[in-house]
Design a protein around this motif. Structure first.
Motif, mmCIF file in Angstrom:
data_model
loop_
_atom_site.group_PDB
_atom_site.id
_atom_site.type_symbol
_atom_site.label_atom_id
_atom_site.label_comp_id
_atom_site.label_asym_id
_atom_site.label_seq_id
_atom_site.Cartn_x
_atom_site.Cartn_y
_atom_site.Cartn_z
ATOM 1 N N ALA A 106 -29.906 97.925 -41.695
ATOM 2 C CA ALA A 106 -29.795 97.686 -40.247
ATOM 3 C C ALA A 106 -31.079 97.070 -39.690
ATOM 4 N N ASP A 107 -32.232 97.571 -40.146
ATOM 5 C CA ASP A 107 -33.515 97.008 -39.683
ATOM 6 C C ASP A 107 -33.671 95.570 -40.174
ATOM 7 N N SER A 108 -33.283 95.334 -41.411
ATOM 8 C CA SER A 108 -33.394 93.990 -41.956
ATOM 9 C C SER A 108 -32.489 93.020 -41.213
ATOM 10 N N LEU A 109 -31.300 93.468 -40.846
ATOM 11 C CA LEU A 109 -30.377 92.588 -40.126
ATOM 12 C C LEU A 109 -30.982 92.124 -38.809
ATOM 13 N N ARG A 110 -31.599 93.038 -38.084
ATOM 14 C CA ARG A 110 -32.270 92.653 -36.825
ATOM 15 C C ARG A 110 -33.342 91.598 -37.094
ATOM 16 N N ASP A 111 -34.153 91.822 -38.149
ATOM 17 C CA ASP A 111 -35.218 90.879 -38.453
ATOM 18 C C ASP A 111 -34.666 89.552 -38.976
ATOM 19 N N GLN A 112 -33.555 89.593 -39.684
ATOM 20 C CA GLN A 112 -32.920 88.355 -40.118
ATOM 21 C C GLN A 112 -32.503 87.514 -38.910
ATOM 22 N N ARG A 113 -31.955 88.168 -37.889
ATOM 23 C CA ARG A 113 -31.536 87.448 -36.676
ATOM 24 C C ARG A 113 -32.754 86.851 -35.970
ATOM 25 N N ARG A 114 -33.850 87.587 -35.936
ATOM 26 C CA ARG A 114 -35.072 87.065 -35.316
ATOM 27 C C ARG A 114 -35.628 85.877 -36.110
ATOM 28 N N ALA A 115 -35.616 86.001 -37.427
ATOM 29 C CA ALA A 115 -36.111 84.892 -38.251
ATOM 30 C C ALA A 115 -35.254 83.647 -38.044
ATOM 31 N N ALA A 116 -33.947 83.830 -37.996
ATOM 32 C CA ALA A 116 -33.048 82.691 -37.786
ATOM 33 C C ALA A 116 -33.298 82.036 -36.444
ATOM 34 N N ALA A 117 -33.513 82.854 -35.402
ATOM 35 C CA ALA A 117 -33.788 82.309 -34.076
ATOM 36 C C ALA A 117 -35.097 81.525 -34.072
ATOM 37 N N ALA A 118 -36.110 82.053 -34.739
ATOM 38 C CA ALA A 118 -37.404 81.372 -34.773
ATOM 39 C C ALA A 118 -37.309 80.058 -35.548
ATOM 40 N N LEU A 119 -36.538 80.042 -36.627
ATOM 41 C CA LEU A 119 -36.364 78.798 -37.378
ATOM 42 C C LEU A 119 -35.669 77.745 -36.519
ATOM 43 N N ALA A 120 -34.633 78.156 -35.801
ATOM 44 C CA ALA A 120 -33.925 77.210 -34.925
ATOM 45 C C ALA A 120 -34.840 76.699 -33.819
ATOM 46 N N ALA A 121 -35.635 77.619 -33.250
ATOM 47 C CA ALA A 121 -36.554 77.214 -32.188
ATOM 48 C C ALA A 121 -37.605 76.241 -32.698
ATOM 49 N N GLY A 122 -37.924 76.372 -33.987
ATOM 50 C CA GLY A 122 -38.891 75.460 -34.595
ATOM 51 C C GLY A 122 -38.297 74.135 -35.012
ATOM 52 N N GLY A 123 -37.020 73.946 -34.756
ATOM 53 C CA GLY A 123 -36.381 72.671 -35.032
ATOM 54 C C GLY A 123 -35.739 72.558 -36.395
ATOM 55 N N LEU A 124 -35.700 73.637 -37.190
ATOM 56 C CA LEU A 124 -35.089 73.562 -38.509
ATOM 57 C C LEU A 124 -33.572 73.616 -38.388
ATOM 58 N N ARG A 125 -32.924 72.818 -39.202
ATOM 59 C CA ARG A 125 -31.476 72.720 -39.162
ATOM 60 C C ARG A 125 -30.904 72.896 -40.564
ATOM 61 N N ALA A 155 -39.725 71.514 -44.282
ATOM 62 C CA ALA A 155 -39.884 71.281 -42.850
ATOM 63 C C ALA A 155 -40.878 72.262 -42.242
ATOM 64 N N LEU A 156 -41.058 73.411 -42.909
ATOM 65 C CA LEU A 156 -41.979 74.438 -42.423
ATOM 66 C C LEU A 156 -42.552 75.162 -43.620
ATOM 67 N N ASP A 157 -43.881 75.317 -43.645
ATOM 68 C CA ASP A 157 -44.566 76.075 -44.694
ATOM 69 C C ASP A 157 -45.167 77.328 -44.061
ATOM 70 N N LEU A 158 -44.554 78.471 -44.361
ATOM 71 C CA LEU A 158 -45.047 79.736 -43.806
ATOM 72 C C LEU A 158 -46.180 80.337 -44.622
ATOM 73 N N ARG A 173 -35.743 72.839 -45.463
ATOM 74 C CA ARG A 173 -36.381 73.811 -46.337
ATOM 75 C C ARG A 173 -37.538 74.496 -45.619
ATOM 76 N N VAL A 174 -37.611 75.826 -45.807
ATOM 77 C CA VAL A 174 -38.745 76.597 -45.322
ATOM 78 C C VAL A 174 -39.415 77.204 -46.538
ATOM 79 N N LEU A 175 -40.712 77.007 -46.647
ATOM 80 C CA LEU A 175 -41.430 77.436 -47.842
ATOM 81 C C LEU A 175 -42.185 78.730 -47.580
ATOM 82 N N LEU A 176 -42.081 79.644 -48.537
ATOM 83 C CA LEU A 176 -42.794 80.921 -48.466
ATOM 84 C C LEU A 176 -43.513 81.151 -49.788
ATOM 85 N N SER A 177 -44.732 81.655 -49.696
ATOM 86 C CA SER A 177 -45.458 82.066 -50.906
ATOM 87 C C SER A 177 -46.154 83.382 -50.589
#
Length: 433
Positions: free
Chosen positions: A7-26, A77-80, A30-34
């Protein structure tokens, strides 16, 4: 040690998705994580996948130069970097698809050469549901599961098991980088029901008096499991809970429940549902896969073309398929040693060496030789002296397959998921010229 609740992860998944959209990712970007394994990493990966953005997950321990090369290749498109948390700072939440719409893009581990990006693109709705449903059905993920993460999440299998547990409503336990004492404490404290492991983990956890009774599934893969170790694991875990599988970063091929392994020790099982295994005239293994399991090597059309024949894929492994459909591995074509014109499969020699009671594990490889073309060399961890191990091999292997040198070492060089880095062994042993 962290427990990630669905349940906690689902909330954070929704926030991450919103932030990616706000950042212009479609979709398809690709979003890069290391980053090291964390609740935020899992949330960003799932938030991206469930909106059609493809996470590119890199090892946070890569040297700067190698990381820079992979970032340039992935063209995100984004390197985190190592900070997935920054996508979770806002309160905005976005809608998510019920299932991931893509697979993460991983780079192959590089044990046999240059890393290759594995790209599956964005899937149609039916294929996305089929892909997720296949994993959920095969491994039986359910809301009551508590999955223990033992391997780094930048690799495909550990990430797949963790994310599908969350998708099913279960919990994920993150003890941190693998340490046998810490993992044993996590098992005692959290009573996990599932885990994915490589043989190195199993070897270091056995003999610690661990109560394994909470496990319904211990899946292992990533490297050959020596028969003595496999039998010890089967004795320690609840009946029918240990399942081996054979796959790669690119695709998943077989599954081998405990009863089938006991009936055919050394096999890696039969093709997963919806797949078919075969071997060609050179002994190279091919797997026919469903449409949703297809991929290409990122920006490497020639490598993609070499890997596919219609709907069949090979990753260069050698082996055979018996009349009942069971698959037996001989090794990688890149690992093949040709000594005096004879093909020597390291896995076959290693199985003989590992059966000696004084050997913990071994790795066999070839080095250039003026007389034989290549000579067979073995590095091993264990208490037995090399002369005794040589006598053992002489009694059990044909002359061409016997190691010409047996070198004891404190440990074998490995990737972070436990695969032996054979390319490093000649340098480690001073045999690189």
């Amino acid at each position: 040690m962290t427990v990630v609740r669905a349940a906690d992860s689902l909330r954070d998944q929704r926030r991450a998705a919103a932030a990616l959209a706000a950042g212009g990712l479609r979709t398809g970007d690709r979003v890069l994580l290391s980053a090291a394994g964390s609740p935020a990493l899992l949330a960003v990966v799932l938030g991206a996948l469930r909106t059609g953005v493809v996470p590119v997950v890199l090892d946070p321990g890569l040297p700067p130069g190698e990381r820079a090369d992979l970032v340039e290749d992935a063209d995100p498109a984004l390197d985190l970097g190592g900070d997935p948390e920054r996508l979770l700072a806002g309160d905005a939440e976005a809608d998510l698809a019920d299932v991931p719409l893509a697979r993460p893009m991983h780079y192959t581990s590089g044990t046999t050469g240059r890393r290759k990006g594995v790209w599956s693109g964005v899937l149609g709705e039916d294929d996305a549901r089929a892909l997720a449903g296949e994993e959920l059905e095969l491994w039986g993920f359910e809301p009551g599961d508590r999955h223990l993460v033992l391997s780094p999440l930048h690799h495909s299998a550990p990430l797949r098991f963790a994310t599908h547990t969350l998708l099913a409503g279960g919990d994920v336990v993150l003890p941190g980088p693998f340490d046998a004492d810490r993992a044993a404490a996590a098992i005692a404290a959290h009573r996990p029901t599932t885990a994915f492991a490589v043989p190195t983990h199993l070897q270091r956890l056995l003999g610690r008096g661990i109560d394994w009774s909470s496990f319904r599934l211990l899946a292992h893969a990533g490297a050959p499991c020596p028969e003595p170790l496999k039998r010890a694991v089967l004795d320690a875990l609840p009946a029918d809970s240990v399942v081996e599988f054979y796959g790669s970063t690119e695709a998943q091929f077989t599954v081998c429940p405990a009863a089938e392994w006991l009936a055919r020790p050394g096999s890696v099982g039969r093709a997963r549902p919806g797949r078919e295994m075969s071997a060609d005239e050179r002994g190279q293994l091919w797997c026919a896969v469903p449409r949703w399991a297809r991929f290409e090597y990122w920006r490497a059309p020639e490598k993609t073309a070499a890997a596919w024949r219609g709907d069949r894929i090979t990753v260069g492994d050698l082996g055979r398929v018996d009349d009942d459909g069971f698959v037996w591995l001989d090794g990688r074509r890149e690992d093949l040693v040709i000594s005096g014109g004879v093909n020597v499969y390291p896995a076959e020699v290693e199985a003989v060496l590992d059966a000696h009671p004084g050997v913990v594990e071994s790795a066999v490889f070839g080095v250039p030789d003026e007389r034989w073309g290549q000579r067979v060399v073995a590095a091993y961890v264990g208490s037995v002296v090399s002369a005794e191990l040589g006598d053992w091999a002489r009694e059990r292997l044909a002359a061409a397959k016997r190691p010409k040198e047996l070198r004891p070492v404190e440990e074998l060089p490995r990737t972070s998921t436990g695969k032996v880095r054979r390319l490093d062994l000649p340098a480690v042993l001073g045999l690189d010229g």
